[in-house]
Design a protein around this motif. Structure first.
Motif, mmCIF file in Angstrom:
data_model
loop_
_atom_site.group_PDB
_atom_site.id
_atom_site.type_symbol
_atom_site.label_atom_id
_atom_site.label_comp_id
_atom_site.label_asym_id
_atom_site.label_seq_id
_atom_site.Cartn_x
_atom_site.Cartn_y
_atom_site.Cartn_z
ATOM 1 N N THR A 250 0.863 -1.181 0.000
ATOM 2 C CA THR A 250 0.000 0.000 0.000
ATOM 3 C C THR A 250 0.898 1.229 0.000
ATOM 4 O OG1 THR A 250 -1.675 -1.228 1.252
ATOM 5 C CG2 THR A 250 -1.909 1.161 1.182
ATOM 6 N N THR A 251 1.356 1.599 -1.183
ATOM 7 C CA THR A 251 2.324 2.687 -1.330
ATOM 8 C C THR A 251 1.863 3.666 -2.403
ATOM 9 O OG1 THR A 251 3.600 1.484 -3.008
ATOM 10 C CG2 THR A 251 4.255 1.174 -0.702
ATOM 11 N N SER A 252 2.509 4.804 -2.433
ATOM 12 C CA SER A 252 2.269 5.783 -3.494
ATOM 13 C C SER A 252 2.907 5.292 -4.790
ATOM 14 C CB SER A 252 2.861 7.135 -3.097
ATOM 15 O OG SER A 252 2.843 8.037 -4.182
ATOM 16 N N ASP A 253 2.376 5.758 -5.909
ATOM 17 C CA ASP A 253 3.026 5.433 -7.189
ATOM 18 C C ASP A 253 4.105 6.473 -7.486
ATOM 19 O OD1 ASP A 253 1.792 7.493 -9.424
ATOM 20 O OD2 ASP A 253 0.373 7.072 -7.815
ATOM 21 N N PRO A 254 5.127 6.098 -8.264
ATOM 22 C CA PRO A 254 6.239 7.021 -8.547
ATOM 23 C C PRO A 254 5.810 8.304 -9.246
ATOM 24 C CG PRO A 254 6.823 4.767 -9.148
ATOM 25 C CD PRO A 254 5.362 4.762 -8.825
ATOM 26 N N ILE A 255 4.779 8.227 -10.101
ATOM 27 C CA ILE A 255 4.333 9.422 -10.823
ATOM 28 C C ILE A 255 3.808 10.469 -9.839
ATOM 29 C CG2 ILE A 255 2.646 10.306 -12.483
ATOM 30 C CD1 ILE A 255 2.848 7.663 -13.959
ATOM 31 N N PHE A 256 3.013 10.030 -8.869
ATOM 32 C CA PHE A 256 2.493 10.967 -7.876
ATOM 33 C C PHE A 256 3.619 11.484 -6.989
ATOM 34 C CE2 PHE A 256 0.651 11.837 -3.643
ATOM 35 C CZ PHE A 256 -0.269 12.818 -3.999
ATOM 36 N N LEU A 257 4.507 10.591 -6.554
ATOM 37 C CA LEU A 257 5.606 10.988 -5.668
ATOM 38 C C LEU A 257 6.527 12.002 -6.328
ATOM 39 C CD1 LEU A 257 7.583 8.684 -3.297
ATOM 40 C CD2 LEU A 257 8.822 10.191 -4.822
ATOM 41 N N ILE A 258 6.865 11.746 -7.596
ATOM 42 C CA ILE A 258 7.806 12.633 -8.291
ATOM 43 C C ILE A 258 7.089 13.834 -8.891
ATOM 44 C CG2 ILE A 258 9.470 12.795 -10.189
ATOM 45 C CD1 ILE A 258 9.988 9.775 -9.789
ATOM 46 N N GLY A 259 6.048 13.544 -9.715
ATOM 47 C CA GLY A 259 5.384 14.615 -10.454
ATOM 48 C C GLY A 259 4.549 15.529 -9.588
ATOM 49 N N ALA A 260 3.678 14.942 -8.752
ATOM 50 C CA ALA A 260 2.767 15.765 -7.963
ATOM 51 C C ALA A 260 3.447 16.359 -6.726
ATOM 52 C CB ALA A 260 1.543 14.940 -7.551
ATOM 53 N N VAL A 261 4.154 15.511 -5.961
ATOM 54 C CA VAL A 261 4.708 15.973 -4.680
ATOM 55 C C VAL A 261 6.012 16.747 -4.883
ATOM 56 C CG1 VAL A 261 5.519 15.281 -2.395
ATOM 57 C CG2 VAL A 261 3.613 14.044 -3.462
ATOM 58 N N SER A 262 7.024 16.084 -5.447
ATOM 59 C CA SER A 262 8.344 16.727 -5.567
ATOM 60 C C SER A 262 8.306 17.956 -6.475
ATOM 61 C CB SER A 262 9.368 15.720 -6.093
ATOM 62 O OG SER A 262 9.491 14.627 -5.221
ATOM 63 N N VAL A 263 7.717 17.785 -7.668
ATOM 64 C CA VAL A 263 7.700 18.882 -8.643
ATOM 65 C C VAL A 263 6.515 19.811 -8.428
ATOM 66 C CG1 VAL A 263 7.601 19.457 -11.107
ATOM 67 C CG2 VAL A 263 8.927 17.476 -10.338
#
Length: 356
Positions: free
Chosen positions: A127-140
């Motif tokens: 039950t984890t975040s997907d990389p697109i959300f982690l990188i695109g939405a959160v980081s960027v």
């Protein structure tokens, strides 16, 4: 009388009644928050999750899951006390994000490929975040800093793997699915190559399924649509609940108490809003963590906490997907809480190597 009033079912009913009354008092805010939740579902979650739901159904029907299960069985059993077929759930869960891992675990349970203990172990660390959300939405998107992605990803996914390893000690007396079959055929298995066994397992699974390509695709789309409706309903519901709690001042009261605690430890009080919102909904919490607070390392640690906890909205989605199984919520709750603090700690440990 007091015992009845404090019963979980009674408290839930009173809470639901309170939300209904608040919706009646604030109809405009209710409509606005509902539309906001619906917009998030349609514009973000539907295009992100629907293809993965369909693909996972197709891969199960084609026997691809059984192929990787047989191939990776020697690694999954000693590390996580899971059958090799769980590797497919781990891969898909990490790539596509919550709640895909829970959905796939429920499917494996329904096909009797995992038991209750294994299902609880799987859901705990997929039950984890997907990389697109982690990188695109959160980081960027929220932090406006792409260089945060490595430390955030390492803390989040590294923490998940730590949880997976710790969960191998969960319900240790439970058997591992497939162990008896594998032991009884041990002599033959030694004579075949691992890839040969995997191909044979995939072929047998495909024959056992028996559906044509057209029927398989139709069933996959129908199943995915039903799941997306459930996910959308929960997102809209929690959007309304958050708005109602904000209207009552409860969110602000919690934030004030946490701000005082943060100041005691020398942290900016404004950071307290992030975990309060993140407790309920991961997107709102991550957005608050990414604000201009002037404490980037602490903000990143809070973002890791929020992503790993997942928010009660994600918890509700997972519970709904597991409702037809005997997999319990308590191990999931404890693992999410542990994952949140482990990921937060990993940000501080890794900041000197991976931080911007």
């Amino acid at each position: 009388m007091l015992r009845i009033m404090t019963h979980p079912a009674t408290l839930t009913g009173l809470g639901a009644l309170s939300i209904v009354l608040l919706m009646a008092f604030f109809p405009a805010s209710t409509l606005e928050s509902s539309l906001r939740g619906l917009s998030i579902w349609w514009q973000v979650l539907f295009p992100a999750l629907f293809p993965f739901f369909v693909i996972s159904e197709l891969l199960l029907g084609f026997g691809i899951v059984h192929f990787f299960g047989k191939l990776l069985d020697p690694f999954m059993r000693p590390l996580f006390r899971l059958p090799g077929i769980g590797s497919f759930v781990v891969a898909m869960g990490y790539v596509s994000g919550y709640p895909v891992g829970a959905r796939l675990t429920a499917q494996l349970w329904e096909q009797k490929l995992v038991n209750r203990a294994e299902g609880e172990r799987l859901v705990a660390f997929t039950t984890t975040s997907d990389p697109i959300f982690l990188i695109g939405a959160v980081s960027v998107g929220f932090f406006h800093n792409a260089s945060l992605a490595p430390v955030l990803a390492a803390a989040h996914y590294g923490g998940a793997l730590v949880i997976g390893f710790l969960m191998r000690y969960h319900d240790r007396r439970a058997p591992i699915s497939g162990m008896l079959v594998e032991t009884s055929h041990a002599a033959k298995s030694r004579q075949r190559s691992r890839i040969g066994q995997a191909i044979k397992a995939m072929h047998e699974a495909r024959l056992l399924d028996g559906r044509s390509l057209g029927k398989l695709l139709q069933d996959a789309i129908q199943s995915a649509l039903r799941l997306m409706i459930v996910v959308g309903g929960l997102v809209v519901f929690f959007s309304v609940v958050m708005e109602m709690l904000t209207k009552t001042g409860l969110i602000e009261a919690l934030a004030q108490a946490l701000r005082q605690l943060f100041r005691t430890f020398g942290l900016p009080g404004r950071l307290a809003d992030a975990p309060i919102f993140g407790l309920f909904e991961v997107t709102l919490g991550a957005r608050e963590a990414g604000g201009d607070h002037g404490a980037l390392m602490h903000q990143t640690a809070l973002a890791a906490w929020i992503l790993s906890w997942g928010g009660l909205s994600v918890h509700a989605q997972v519970i709904s997907l597991l409702s037809r199984t005997d997999i319990r919520y308590r191990p999931l709750f404890l693992s999410r809480l542990a994952h949140a603090f482990i990921a937060m700690l990993l940000v501080y440990v890794l900041w000197g190597w991976l931080g911007p």
